[in-house]
Design a protein around this motif. Structure first.
Motif, PDB file in Angstrom:
ATOM      1  N   PRO A 105      53.425  36.059  43.026  1.00  0.00           N
ATOM      2  CA  PRO A 105      54.050  35.083  43.930  1.00  0.00           C
ATOM      3  C   PRO A 105      55.025  35.705  44.911  1.00  0.00           C
ATOM      4  CG  PRO A 105      54.102  34.339  41.639  1.00  0.00           C
ATOM      5  CD  PRO A 105      53.676  35.763  41.613  1.00  0.00           C
ATOM      6  N   SER A 106      55.524  36.907  44.628  1.00  0.00           N
ATOM      7  CA  SER A 106      56.518  37.534  45.507  1.00  0.00           C
ATOM      8  C   SER A 106      55.879  38.300  46.665  1.00  0.00           C
ATOM      9  CB  SER A 106      57.399  38.494  44.704  1.00  0.00           C
ATOM     10  OG  SER A 106      56.628  39.563  44.178  1.00  0.00           O
ATOM     11  N   ALA A 107      54.547  38.468  46.633  1.00  0.00           N
ATOM     12  CA  ALA A 107      53.873  39.218  47.697  1.00  0.00           C
ATOM     13  C   ALA A 107      53.935  38.446  49.006  1.00  0.00           C
ATOM     14  CB  ALA A 107      52.429  39.496  47.313  1.00  0.00           C
ATOM     15  N   PRO A 108      54.217  39.124  50.134  1.00  0.00           N
ATOM     16  CA  PRO A 108      54.327  38.420  51.421  1.00  0.00           C
ATOM     17  C   PRO A 108      53.007  37.873  51.930  1.00  0.00           C
ATOM     18  CG  PRO A 108      54.453  40.799  51.724  1.00  0.00           C
ATOM     19  CD  PRO A 108      54.471  40.563  50.248  1.00  0.00           C
ATOM     20  N   ASP A 109      51.923  38.561  51.661  1.00  0.00           N
ATOM     21  CA  ASP A 109      50.615  38.120  52.128  1.00  0.00           C
ATOM     22  C   ASP A 109      50.021  37.133  51.124  1.00  0.00           C
ATOM     23  OD1 ASP A 109      47.415  38.816  51.903  1.00  0.00           O
ATOM     24  OD2 ASP A 109      48.130  38.701  53.979  1.00  0.00           O
ATOM     25  N   SER A 110      49.500  36.002  51.612  1.00  0.00           N
ATOM     26  CA  SER A 110      49.021  34.948  50.719  1.00  0.00           C
ATOM     27  C   SER A 110      47.843  35.423  49.877  1.00  0.00           C
ATOM     28  CB  SER A 110      48.612  33.706  51.524  1.00  0.00           C
ATOM     29  OG  SER A 110      47.577  34.015  52.445  1.00  0.00           O
ATOM     30  N   ARG A 111      46.964  36.243  50.463  1.00  0.00           N
ATOM     31  CA  ARG A 111      45.808  36.717  49.695  1.00  0.00           C
ATOM     32  C   ARG A 111      46.252  37.681  48.604  1.00  0.00           C
ATOM     33  NH1 ARG A 111      40.515  36.145  50.320  1.00  0.00           N
ATOM     34  NH2 ARG A 111      39.107  37.661  49.379  1.00  0.00           N
ATOM     35  N   ARG A 112      47.200  38.575  48.927  1.00  0.00           N
ATOM     36  CA  ARG A 112      47.706  39.493  47.913  1.00  0.00           C
ATOM     37  C   ARG A 112      48.465  38.729  46.845  1.00  0.00           C
ATOM     38  NH1 ARG A 112      51.094  44.230  50.176  1.00  0.00           N
ATOM     39  NH2 ARG A 112      51.064  44.692  47.935  1.00  0.00           N
ATOM     40  N   ALA A 113      49.159  37.671  47.252  1.00  0.00           N
ATOM     41  CA  ALA A 113      49.903  36.879  46.278  1.00  0.00           C
ATOM     42  C   ALA A 113      48.956  36.236  45.264  1.00  0.00           C
ATOM     43  CB  ALA A 113      50.727  35.810  46.993  1.00  0.00           C
ATOM     44  N   ALA A 114      47.761  35.866  45.713  1.00  0.00           N
ATOM     45  CA  ALA A 114      46.801  35.234  44.807  1.00  0.00           C
ATOM     46  C   ALA A 114      46.107  36.248  43.915  1.00  0.00           C
ATOM     47  CB  ALA A 114      45.756  34.467  45.618  1.00  0.00           C
ATOM     48  N   GLY A 115      46.147  37.539  44.292  1.00  0.00           N
ATOM     49  CA  GLY A 115      45.464  38.553  43.502  1.00  0.00           C
ATOM     50  C   GLY A 115      43.963  38.321  43.482  1.00  0.00           C
ATOM     51  N   SER A 116      43.330  38.628  42.364  1.00  0.00           N
ATOM     52  CA  SER A 116      41.880  38.468  42.259  1.00  0.00           C
ATOM     53  C   SER A 116      41.453  37.005  42.243  1.00  0.00           C
ATOM     54  CB  SER A 116      41.370  39.164  40.997  1.00  0.00           C
ATOM     55  OG  SER A 116      41.511  40.567  41.111  1.00  0.00           O
ATOM     56  N   ARG A 117      42.394  36.090  42.047  1.00  0.00           N
ATOM     57  CA  ARG A 117      42.057  34.663  42.083  1.00  0.00           C
ATOM     58  C   ARG A 117      41.516  34.266  43.453  1.00  0.00           C
ATOM     59  NH1 ARG A 117      46.013  31.272  38.214  1.00  0.00           N
ATOM     60  NH2 ARG A 117      46.334  32.858  36.600  1.00  0.00           N
ATOM     61  N   ALA A 118      41.903  35.023  44.482  1.00  0.00           N
ATOM     62  CA  ALA A 118      41.434  34.707  45.835  1.00  0.00           C
ATOM     63  C   ALA A 118      39.928  34.860  45.964  1.00  0.00           C
ATOM     64  CB  ALA A 118      42.128  35.605  46.851  1.00  0.00           C
ATOM     65  N   HIS A 119      39.305  35.623  45.070  1.00  0.00           N
ATOM     66  CA  HIS A 119      37.858  35.819  45.133  1.00  0.00           C
ATOM     67  C   HIS A 119      37.094  34.664  44.484  1.00  0.00           C
ATOM     68  CE1 HIS A 119      38.710  39.726  46.692  1.00  0.00           C
ATOM     69  NE2 HIS A 119      39.218  40.181  45.558  1.00  0.00           N
ATOM     70  N   GLY A 120      37.782  33.764  43.826  1.00  0.00           N
ATOM     71  CA  GLY A 120      37.135  32.584  43.284  1.00  0.00           C
ATOM     72  C   GLY A 120      36.660  32.724  41.854  1.00  0.00           C
ATOM     73  N   LEU A 121      36.126  31.612  41.339  1.00  0.00           N
ATOM     74  CA  LEU A 121      35.725  31.537  39.947  1.00  0.00           C
ATOM     75  C   LEU A 121      34.543  32.444  39.626  1.00  0.00           C
ATOM     76  CD1 LEU A 121      35.953  28.902  37.452  1.00  0.00           C
ATOM     77  CD2 LEU A 121      33.575  29.388  38.005  1.00  0.00           C
ATOM     78  N   HIS A 122      33.626  32.633  40.573  1.00  0.00           N
ATOM     79  CA  HIS A 122      32.469  33.491  40.315  1.00  0.00           C
ATOM     80  C   HIS A 122      32.911  34.888  39.896  1.00  0.00           C
ATOM     81  CE1 HIS A 122      28.404  31.832  41.489  1.00  0.00           C
ATOM     82  NE2 HIS A 122      29.202  30.798  41.665  1.00  0.00           N
ATOM     83  N   TRP A 123      33.796  35.484  40.682  1.00  0.00           N
ATOM     84  CA  TRP A 123      34.244  36.844  40.385  1.00  0.00           C
ATOM     85  C   TRP A 123      34.981  36.873  39.054  1.00  0.00           C
ATOM     86  CZ3 TRP A 123      34.095  41.665  39.936  1.00  0.00           C
ATOM     87  CH2 TRP A 123      35.219  42.456  39.740  1.00  0.00           C
ATOM     88  N   ALA A 124      35.789  35.872  38.785  1.00  0.00           N
ATOM     89  CA  ALA A 124      36.520  35.829  37.519  1.00  0.00           C
ATOM     90  C   ALA A 124      35.551  35.798  36.338  1.00  0.00           C
ATOM     91  CB  ALA A 124      37.446  34.615  37.485  1.00  0.00           C
ATOM     92  N   CYS A 125      34.488  34.989  36.438  1.00  0.00           N
ATOM     93  CA  CYS A 125      33.514  34.909  35.347  1.00  0.00           C
ATOM     94  C   CYS A 125      32.789  36.236  35.154  1.00  0.00           C
ATOM     95  CB  CYS A 125      32.511  33.796  35.621  1.00  0.00           C
ATOM     96  SG  CYS A 125      33.162  32.126  35.424  1.00  0.00           S
ATOM     97  N   VAL A 126      32.422  36.893  36.259  1.00  0.00           N
ATOM     98  CA  VAL A 126      31.747  38.187  36.159  1.00  0.00           C
ATOM     99  C   VAL A 126      32.669  39.212  35.508  1.00  0.00           C
ATOM    100  CG1 VAL A 126      30.821  40.113  37.509  1.00  0.00           C
ATOM    101  CG2 VAL A 126      30.182  37.773  38.089  1.00  0.00           C
ATOM    102  N   TRP A 127      33.925  39.204  35.901  1.00  0.00           N
ATOM    103  CA  TRP A 127      34.885  40.168  35.356  1.00  0.00           C
ATOM    104  C   TRP A 127      35.112  39.929  33.867  1.00  0.00           C
ATOM    105  CZ3 TRP A 127      39.555  40.406  32.888  1.00  0.00           C
ATOM    106  CH2 TRP A 127      40.208  41.649  32.898  1.00  0.00           C
ATOM    107  N   ILE A 128      35.280  38.676  33.481  1.00  0.00           N
ATOM    108  CA  ILE A 128      35.467  38.360  32.061  1.00  0.00           C
ATOM    109  C   ILE A 128      34.234  38.738  31.258  1.00  0.00           C
ATOM    110  CG2 ILE A 128      35.766  36.464  30.417  1.00  0.00           C
ATOM    111  CD1 ILE A 128      37.478  35.062  32.584  1.00  0.00           C
ATOM    112  N   GLU A 129      33.052  38.490  31.813  1.00  0.00           N
ATOM    113  CA  GLU A 129      31.822  38.872  31.108  1.00  0.00           C
ATOM    114  C   GLU A 129      31.796  40.373  30.842  1.00  0.00           C
ATOM    115  OE1 GLU A 129      27.017  38.967  31.944  1.00  0.00           O
ATOM    116  OE2 GLU A 129      28.195  37.281  32.735  1.00  0.00           O
ATOM    117  N   GLY A 130      32.260  41.157  31.809  1.00  0.00           N
ATOM    118  CA  GLY A 130      32.321  42.596  31.605  1.00  0.00           C
ATOM    119  C   GLY A 130      33.247  42.986  30.468  1.00  0.00           C
TER     120      GLY A 130
END
Length: 251
Positions: A105-130
């Motif tokens: 939340p402290s990151a100045p850029d909104s995309r960096r502040a969101a971290g990998s969440r900015a890539h959406g649920l698809h990426w999160a599911c793929v990463w968790i599957e790994g």
């Protein structure tokens, strides 16, 4: 592990449909919305993958609040799970494309502040599957031939159980919001051939079907079930039943 992977893949497979549902007024589970492309051939607007963004957006006027609430809740479950697993087993450096970057939340850029969440649920599911399948947990060869520590550690058993629990809860919520969970729903219209009771059967692992209680006494041009107690309209037969009932998908 296998149940977790299956649930995560179901989430990925149904996510676009859920996002599209947010933009669609709530509707009854009958007629099945999955048949829209069959009933209205040539309507390219009905191709979910082409219409729906794969990242949940802020909707100024969502038409289906229930679906929106489900999307938010499922994202929160999956993103929080990814944060938990990353904190426990991730050893790769920031900037590695395999890394899960937690929100800052402290990151100045909104995309960096969101971290990998900015890539959406698809990426999160793929990463968790790994992580669930213990990918990238073996030592890696460096340029000089030496072995480097792996980017991830093997997931401990308690987190494997947590991943399974969370993925199955999220899967169930999405399937329920889409009317794809296992259920039997009596239809308001009687059978056009015998006036028997019609029942819609839905399940997460297959297309919907409809049965008529008239059994052998029903003259509908579809086969009987295995017990010969009910006529059955399988997926390919449902358009004929919908037409006989004089219904419109309303999409």
């Amino acid at each position: 592990m296998h149940e977790t992977v299956r649930a995560l893949r179901t989430l990925r497979g149904q996510w676009a449909a859920l996002l599209l549902t947010i933009e669609t007024p709530p509707a009854d589970h009958w007629p099945p919305r999955q048949l829209a492309h069959t009933i209205r051939e040539g309507d390219d607007e009905l191709l979910v993958e082409d219409r729906a963004p794969l990242v949940l957006r802020e909707h100024p006027a969502p038409l289906n609040l229930g679906a929106l609430d489900t999307g938010r809740a499922v994202e929160r479950l999956i993103f929080d799970l990814a944060d938990t697993l990353a904190a426990a087993v991730q050893r790769t450096e920031q900037g590695d494309p395999r890394a899960w970057e937690c929100a800052d939340p402290s990151a100045p850029d909104s995309r960096r502040a969101a971290g990998s969440r900015a890539h959406g649920l698809h990426w999160a599911c793929v990463w968790i599957e790994g992580r669930v399948q213990d990918e990238d947990t073996a030592p890696e060869h460096e340029l000089d031939g030496a072995l480097a520590a792996p980017p991830f550690e093997v997931l401990p058993l308690y987190l494997l159980h947590e991943a399974r629990r969370t993925a199955r809860i999220a899967e169930a919520r999405v399937l329920r919001a889409l009317g794809l969970d296992r259920r039997e729903t009596p239809l308001p219209e009687p059978c056009p051939w015998c006036a028997g009771e019609l029942t819609l059967h839905s399940a997460p692992d297959g297309p919907p079907s409809v049965t008529c209680s008239g059994g052998r006494g029903c003259s509908a041009p579809v086969p009987l079930d295995g017990w010969e107690r009910a006529r059955v309209w399988e997926w390919d037969d449902l358009p004929e039943l919908i037409a006989a009932l004089g219904l419109d998908l309303g999409i």
